[in-house]
Design a protein around this motif. Structure first.
Motif, PDB file in Angstrom:
ATOM      1  N   PRO A  24       0.819  -1.214   0.000  1.00 42.20           N
ATOM      2  CA  PRO A  24       0.000   0.000   0.000  1.00 42.20           C
ATOM      3  C   PRO A  24       0.852   1.262   0.000  1.00 42.20           C
ATOM      4  N   ASP A  25       0.299   2.333  -0.556  1.00 40.54           N
ATOM      5  CA  ASP A  25       0.995   3.621  -0.558  1.00 40.54           C
ATOM      6  C   ASP A  25       1.094   4.198   0.847  1.00 40.54           C
ATOM      7  N   GLN A  26       0.163   3.844   1.698  1.00 39.63           N
ATOM      8  CA  GLN A  26       0.211   4.255   3.096  1.00 39.63           C
ATOM      9  C   GLN A  26      -0.082   3.040   3.971  1.00 39.63           C
ATOM     10  N   VAL A  27       0.604   2.982   5.087  1.00 39.35           N
ATOM     11  CA  VAL A  27       0.431   1.868   6.015  1.00 39.35           C
ATOM     12  C   VAL A  27      -0.370   2.382   7.201  1.00 39.35           C
ATOM     13  N   LEU A  28      -1.577   1.862   7.344  1.00 41.48           N
ATOM     14  CA  LEU A  28      -2.480   2.346   8.382  1.00 41.48           C
ATOM     15  C   LEU A  28      -2.233   1.659   9.721  1.00 41.48           C
ATOM     16  N   GLU A  29      -2.553   2.375  10.788  1.00 39.27           N
ATOM     17  CA  GLU A  29      -2.557   1.841  12.152  1.00 39.27           C
ATOM     18  C   GLU A  29      -1.174   1.400  12.634  1.00 39.27           C
ATOM     19  N   ARG A  30      -0.106   1.971  12.039  1.00 39.37           N
ATOM     20  CA  ARG A  30       1.262   1.642  12.475  1.00 39.37           C
ATOM     21  C   ARG A  30       2.115   2.907  12.578  1.00 39.37           C
ATOM     22  N   GLU A  31       1.470   4.007  12.978  1.00 46.22           N
ATOM     23  CA  GLU A  31       2.173   5.292  13.037  1.00 46.22           C
ATOM     24  C   GLU A  31       3.331   5.272  14.027  1.00 46.22           C
ATOM     25  N   ASP A  32       3.141   4.683  15.203  1.00 47.05           N
ATOM     26  CA  ASP A  32       4.199   4.664  16.219  1.00 47.05           C
ATOM     27  C   ASP A  32       5.389   3.832  15.752  1.00 47.05           C
ATOM     28  N   ILE A  34       6.272   3.167  12.671  1.00 42.89           N
ATOM     29  CA  ILE A  34       6.937   3.876  11.576  1.00 42.89           C
ATOM     30  C   ILE A  34       7.832   4.984  12.131  1.00 42.89           C
ATOM     31  N   ALA A  35       7.362   5.697  13.142  1.00 42.55           N
ATOM     32  CA  ALA A  35       8.168   6.764  13.748  1.00 42.55           C
ATOM     33  C   ALA A  35       9.440   6.197  14.380  1.00 42.55           C
ATOM     34  N   ASP A  39      13.326   7.028  13.155  1.00 45.18           N
ATOM     35  CA  ASP A  39      14.349   7.558  14.059  1.00 45.18           C
ATOM     36  C   ASP A  39      15.615   6.704  14.022  1.00 45.18           C
ATOM     37  N   ALA A  40      15.452   5.374  13.906  1.00 46.81           N
ATOM     38  CA  ALA A  40      16.604   4.477  13.911  1.00 46.81           C
ATOM     39  C   ALA A  40      17.426   4.595  12.635  1.00 46.81           C
ATOM     40  N   LEU A  41      16.829   5.117  11.574  1.00 48.91           N
ATOM     41  CA  LEU A  41      17.521   5.211  10.279  1.00 48.91           C
ATOM     42  C   LEU A  41      17.966   6.634   9.936  1.00 48.91           C
ATOM     43  N   LEU A  42      17.705   7.606  10.798  1.00 49.84           N
ATOM     44  CA  LEU A  42      18.015   9.000  10.492  1.00 49.84           C
ATOM     45  C   LEU A  42      19.491   9.224  10.169  1.00 49.84           C
ATOM     46  N   VAL A  66       5.541  -2.345   6.742  1.00 48.27           N
ATOM     47  CA  VAL A  66       6.182  -1.156   7.305  1.00 48.27           C
ATOM     48  C   VAL A  66       7.632  -1.061   6.838  1.00 48.27           C
ATOM     49  N   THR A  67       8.331  -2.191   6.800  1.00 44.57           N
ATOM     50  CA  THR A  67       9.718  -2.191   6.330  1.00 44.57           C
ATOM     51  C   THR A  67       9.800  -1.692   4.893  1.00 44.57           C
ATOM     52  N   ASN A  68       8.954  -2.219   4.019  1.00 47.94           N
ATOM     53  CA  ASN A  68       8.962  -1.786   2.623  1.00 47.94           C
ATOM     54  C   ASN A  68       8.651  -0.301   2.493  1.00 47.94           C
ATOM     55  N   PHE A  69       7.675   0.157   3.271  1.00 41.45           N
ATOM     56  CA  PHE A  69       7.277   1.564   3.217  1.00 41.45           C
ATOM     57  C   PHE A  69       8.408   2.475   3.695  1.00 41.45           C
ATOM     58  N   VAL A  70       8.977   2.161   4.852  1.00 43.01           N
ATOM     59  CA  VAL A  70      10.012   3.025   5.429  1.00 43.01           C
ATOM     60  C   VAL A  70      11.261   3.040   4.544  1.00 43.01           C
ATOM     61  N   LEU A  71      11.672   1.884   4.050  1.00 46.98           N
ATOM     62  CA  LEU A  71      12.870   1.844   3.214  1.00 46.98           C
ATOM     63  C   LEU A  71      12.637   2.543   1.876  1.00 46.98           C
TER      64      LEU A  71
END
Length: 399
Positions: A24-32, A34-35, A39-42, A66-71
């Motif tokens: 998905p273009d956005q990952v719902l219900e996993r905001e915390d 993802i944050a 932070d771990a990849l900054l 979440v991994t796919n989205f964040v990366l």
């Protein structure tokens, strides 16, 4: 007139969004989560070595999405930053793999097209590490290594000790390495040696199961994309979410159930997806989900689970650890293992893992004063289905 003449998509607008591999273009219900991931990849954005990251949670709770989205977001941002080195993302599924095979796969993934792949045999593990470091240095930049099902790696200590220390030990000068481990097993870290734990210093991100409201939110989003307007009744979505939340809180299960119900409506040429469609397909979807969950475990863990299920099915009550161990030995031999483990700790370890994953429930048995501590294990799913699924898996593996 051909058999496919007149076929239409009917209720569907884009059925692909219900596939397991849909991102998905956005990952719902996993905001915390993802944050925390962000932070771990900054440090990557500023040319520094990122934190190592380990993700824990049951299957279907969003770890891979979440991994796919964040990366993906990180890759896009790196391209806009002068301070960031190029990133190279390598992914390995560690199921039934060894440190040797993982290092070989990582090294082969970095080779130029003109270079022959490293062979499966002929190198020591140390040699392959050297080859991997050489390729990392040649490519440069920051290497993020995603180890899916890292808890299934047969010898994780060597891999998880060597890679994070590659720069400190002088094997890498320009390249940097970050490890991202994904595991269904919350106790995996406890199996690592103390020197590995102190080396990793990882950020841990735990993914809880979804509740019914969160699943409704996810399903509503998918339904809007997948179906024509007004096709899916709200109550059908609520029922899919309720069933999945009651079982194991898996978004994958909820989406599979919605897709199966939609297929049932489509094949019947019904104009809407209703509660009745959901109820009709639930048993088949549950069996498929159970098959996937069991097959995701190691062979020994599966056989321990089957042993517990057979004992409980035969005697009508949960079994003790020793009984399960003895039953496991008989099962393993019947499946062709000439030398199954005889250790009680072996059964205890696998049963503890199965309890953590929600397959079994552990209770302490009162053996009286001075009787020591003993446990009984209740398989928390349909026994006949577990046994049938296990027989299917063994027959498939033997074919």
């Amino acid at each position: 007139m051909g058999i496919f003449d007149g076929a239409t998509d009917g209720i569907y607008r884009d059925k692909d969004v219900l596939d397991e591999d849909y991102q998905p273009d956005q990952v719902l219900e996993r905001e915390d989560e993802i944050a925390d991931y962000r932070d771990a990849l900054l440090d990557v954005l500023f040319g520094r070595t990122p934190d190592n990251i380990f993700l824990y949670g049951k299957a279907g709770v969003g770890k891979t999405a979440v991994t796919n989205f964040v990366l993906g977001e990180l890759r896009a941002e790196v391209e806009t930053r002068d301070t960031a080195d190029p990133i190279h993302i390598s992914r390995v599924n560690c199921d039934s793999e060894t440190t040797y095979s993982v290092i070989r796969e990582l090294a082969n993934g970095l080779l130029p097209a003109t270079h022959s792949p490293y062979a499966a045999k002929g190198y020591s593990t140390s040699d392959l590490f050297d080859e991997l470091y050489e390729q990392m240095e040649r490519v440069g930049g920051t290497h993020l290594i995603v180890l899916d099902e890292v808890d299934h790696l047969s010898d994780p200590d060597a891999l998880l000790y060597q890679l994070p220390r590659a720069r400190a030990n002088g094997y890498l000068n320009d390249a940097r390495v970050g490890i991202i481990g994904i595991s269904n097993n919350y106790t995996f870290r406890n199996t690592l040696s103390s020197k590995v734990k102190s080396t990793l210093m990882e950020t841990e991100i735990s993914f809880s199961t979804y509740d019914a409201d969160e699943l409704v939110s996810i399903l509503e989003h998918r339904a809007d994309l997948a179906f024509q307007p007004g096709v899916c009744e709200d109550s059908a979505i609520t029922l899919c979410a309720a069933y999945a939340a009651k079982d194991d809180g898996s978004a994958r299960q909820a989406i599979d159930l919605l897709r199966a119900a939609a297929d049932a409506a489509w094949k019947a040429d019904d104009p809407t997806i209703t509660d009745a469609h959901v109820k009709d397909v639930r048993d088949d979807v549950d069996r498929g989900q159970l098959h996937d969950k069991i097959s995701d475990q190691t062979t020994n863990a599966q056989r321990v689970l089957e042993a517990a299920a057979r004992l409980q099915n035969k005697h009508g009550e949960p079994a003790r650890t020793r009984e399960i161990q003895e039953s496991y030995q008989q099962l393993a031999r019947s499946y062709g293992d000439p030398d199954p483990s005889t250790s009680l700790k072996f059964a205890q370890r696998h049963l503890d893992d199965l309890e953590m994953l929600g397959f079994v429930i552990k209770s302490e048995e009162n053996r009286g004063k001075g009787g020591g501590r003993s446990y009984i294990w209740e398989v928390d799913m349909d026994l006949e289905t577990v046994i049938d699924v296990r027989e299917d898996i063994e027959q498939t593996n033997a074919a």
